[in-house]
Design a protein around this motif. Structure first.
Motif, PDB file in Angstrom:
ATOM      1  N   HIS A 161      58.912  28.093  42.939  1.00 59.38           N
ATOM      2  CA  HIS A 161      57.685  28.698  42.508  1.00 59.38           C
ATOM      3  C   HIS A 161      56.959  29.925  42.827  1.00 59.38           C
ATOM      4  O   HIS A 161      57.035  30.303  43.739  1.00 59.38           O
ATOM      5  N   THR A 162      56.293  30.722  41.942  1.00 58.31           N
ATOM      6  CA  THR A 162      55.825  31.965  42.197  1.00 58.31           C
ATOM      7  C   THR A 162      54.372  32.644  41.471  1.00 58.31           C
ATOM      8  O   THR A 162      53.730  30.592  41.318  1.00 58.31           O
ATOM      9  N   MET A 163      54.139  33.017  41.190  1.00 59.30           N
ATOM     10  CA  MET A 163      52.581  33.121  40.656  1.00 59.30           C
ATOM     11  C   MET A 163      52.909  33.442  39.219  1.00 59.30           C
ATOM     12  O   MET A 163      53.748  34.523  38.969  1.00 59.30           O
ATOM     13  N   CYS A 164      52.364  33.438  37.865  1.00 55.07           N
ATOM     14  CA  CYS A 164      52.647  33.951  36.870  1.00 55.07           C
ATOM     15  C   CYS A 164      51.478  35.470  36.670  1.00 55.07           C
ATOM     16  O   CYS A 164      50.875  35.134  37.277  1.00 55.07           O
ATOM     17  N   ASP A 165      52.128  36.411  36.108  1.00 57.22           N
ATOM     18  CA  ASP A 165      51.085  37.533  35.655  1.00 57.22           C
ATOM     19  C   ASP A 165      49.929  37.145  35.604  1.00 57.22           C
ATOM     20  O   ASP A 165      48.694  38.348  35.842  1.00 57.22           O
ATOM     21  N   ALA A 166      49.433  36.213  34.454  1.00 57.73           N
ATOM     22  CA  ALA A 166      47.985  36.565  34.718  1.00 57.73           C
ATOM     23  C   ALA A 166      46.958  35.744  35.157  1.00 57.73           C
ATOM     24  O   ALA A 166      46.414  36.263  35.477  1.00 57.73           O
ATOM     25  N   CYS A 167      47.723  35.074  36.571  1.00 55.22           N
ATOM     26  CA  CYS A 167      47.299  33.997  37.393  1.00 55.22           C
ATOM     27  C   CYS A 167      46.868  34.789  38.182  1.00 55.22           C
ATOM     28  O   CYS A 167      45.258  35.231  39.356  1.00 55.22           O
ATOM     29  N   LEU A 168      48.313  36.106  38.500  1.00 57.20           N
ATOM     30  CA  LEU A 168      47.603  37.010  39.502  1.00 57.20           C
ATOM     31  C   LEU A 168      46.869  37.677  39.498  1.00 57.20           C
ATOM     32  O   LEU A 168      46.396  38.138  40.425  1.00 57.20           O
ATOM     33  N   HIS A 169      47.100  38.823  38.196  1.00 61.03           N
ATOM     34  CA  HIS A 169      46.106  39.572  37.533  1.00 61.03           C
ATOM     35  C   HIS A 169      44.367  38.514  37.416  1.00 61.03           C
ATOM     36  O   HIS A 169      43.693  39.589  38.371  1.00 61.03           O
ATOM     37  N   LYS A 170      44.327  37.152  37.068  1.00 59.59           N
ATOM     38  CA  LYS A 170      42.997  36.927  36.859  1.00 59.59           C
ATOM     39  C   LYS A 170      42.343  36.879  38.243  1.00 59.59           C
ATOM     40  O   LYS A 170      41.526  36.761  38.766  1.00 59.59           O
TER      41      LYS A 170
ATOM     42  N   SER B 137      43.663  37.528  42.024  1.00 60.92           N
ATOM     43  CA  SER B 137      43.437  38.746  42.379  1.00 60.92           C
ATOM     44  C   SER B 137      41.687  39.715  41.988  1.00 60.92           C
ATOM     45  O   SER B 137      41.475  40.618  42.546  1.00 60.92           O
ATOM     46  N   MET B 138      41.858  39.092  40.937  1.00 59.35           N
ATOM     47  CA  MET B 138      40.505  40.518  40.611  1.00 59.35           C
ATOM     48  C   MET B 138      38.903  39.854  40.975  1.00 59.35           C
ATOM     49  O   MET B 138      38.013  40.131  39.503  1.00 59.35           O
ATOM     50  N   GLU B 139      39.206  37.659  41.398  1.00 64.49           N
ATOM     51  CA  GLU B 139      37.807  37.824  40.826  1.00 64.49           C
ATOM     52  C   GLU B 139      36.730  38.302  41.320  1.00 64.49           C
ATOM     53  O   GLU B 139      36.767  39.375  42.630  1.00 64.49           O
ATOM     54  N   PRO B 140      36.087  38.642  40.757  1.00 63.51           N
ATOM     55  CA  PRO B 140      34.871  39.154  41.097  1.00 63.51           C
ATOM     56  C   PRO B 140      34.311  39.228  42.678  1.00 63.51           C
ATOM     57  O   PRO B 140      33.810  37.607  43.040  1.00 63.51           O
ATOM     58  N   ASP B 141      34.228  40.207  43.621  1.00 64.58           N
ATOM     59  CA  ASP B 141      33.228  40.007  44.798  1.00 64.58           C
ATOM     60  C   ASP B 141      31.595  39.517  44.583  1.00 64.58           C
ATOM     61  O   ASP B 141      31.021  39.948  43.567  1.00 64.58           O
TER      62      ASP B 141
END
Ligand SMILES: [Zn+2]
Length: 188
Positions: A173-182, A184-188
């Motif tokens: 298991h790991t994280m795909c690029d799209a999920c990682l990006h989405k 970690s970019m979740e708005p504050d």
């Protein structure tokens, strides 16, 4: 045509300020049993660290980041995720809520499910090859990496011709690029 069912059963669990599992609703046990994981009923895991159940470093790091944000900002975060079984695509939503004293509540709601023909690759007890490369699966959206593409498990099986092989590869298991990006970019 896959059948689509709306289910309203919310799985709720809580962790304390040290990230130990301290509370579960009754849906937790029902979900564990339905999902071929009877060893995860609450009596077996209460008091354990959340991290005992999140082994890959990418997902671990992501959860740490989300928890830190929820605790610091004292505001909930809502995220879509997938929690599939061999015969079911589960489209779920996770709400991470701050409670007093560093306690955090996770509320996981199944928004819809789609049945599919059993995917033996996802059966927990399927026989695995202990040689060869592990398949990489995104722990968030359940896509599988094929070369540099991430695809739904059925497409990956076709692409990799796994129907033709006698034993199934193991999954890491790991994280795909799209999920990682989405995520970690979740708005504050
Ligand atoms: Zn993903």
């Amino acid at each position: 045509m896959p059948s689509v069912t709306a289910t309203g059963n919310e799985v709720v669990y809580q962790i304390d300020h040290d990230n130990r599992l301290i509370g579960f609703n009754s849906e937790w046990d029902a979900f564990a049993v339905t999902n071929d994981s009877p060893h995860l009923v609450h009596g077996n895991i209460i008091g354990q660290l959340l991290w005992d159940f999140i082994q890959d470093p990418e997902t671990h790091h992501l959860h740490q980041t989300l928890l830190q944000r929820v605790r610091q900002q004292q505001r909930p975060i809502i995220l879509p995720f997938r929690c599939d079984s061999a015969t079911l695509r589960r489209f779920m939503q996770m709400e991470i809520l701050p409670l007093p004293k560093g306690t955090v509540e996770y509320r996981c709601l199944t928004q819809r499910t789609e049945t599919r023909e059993a995917v033996s690759l996802l059966e927990p007890n399927a026989k695995r090859s202990d040689q060869g490369q592990l398949l990489r699966m995104c722990s968030w959206c359940k896509k599988i990496a094929v070369n540099d593409d991430w695809m739904e498990v059925e497409d990956a099986i076709r692409q990799l011709q796994l129907f033709a092989s006698a034993t199934l590869p193991g999954i890491s298991h790991t994280m795909c690029d799209a999920c990682l990006h989405k995520l970690s970019m979740e708005p504050d």
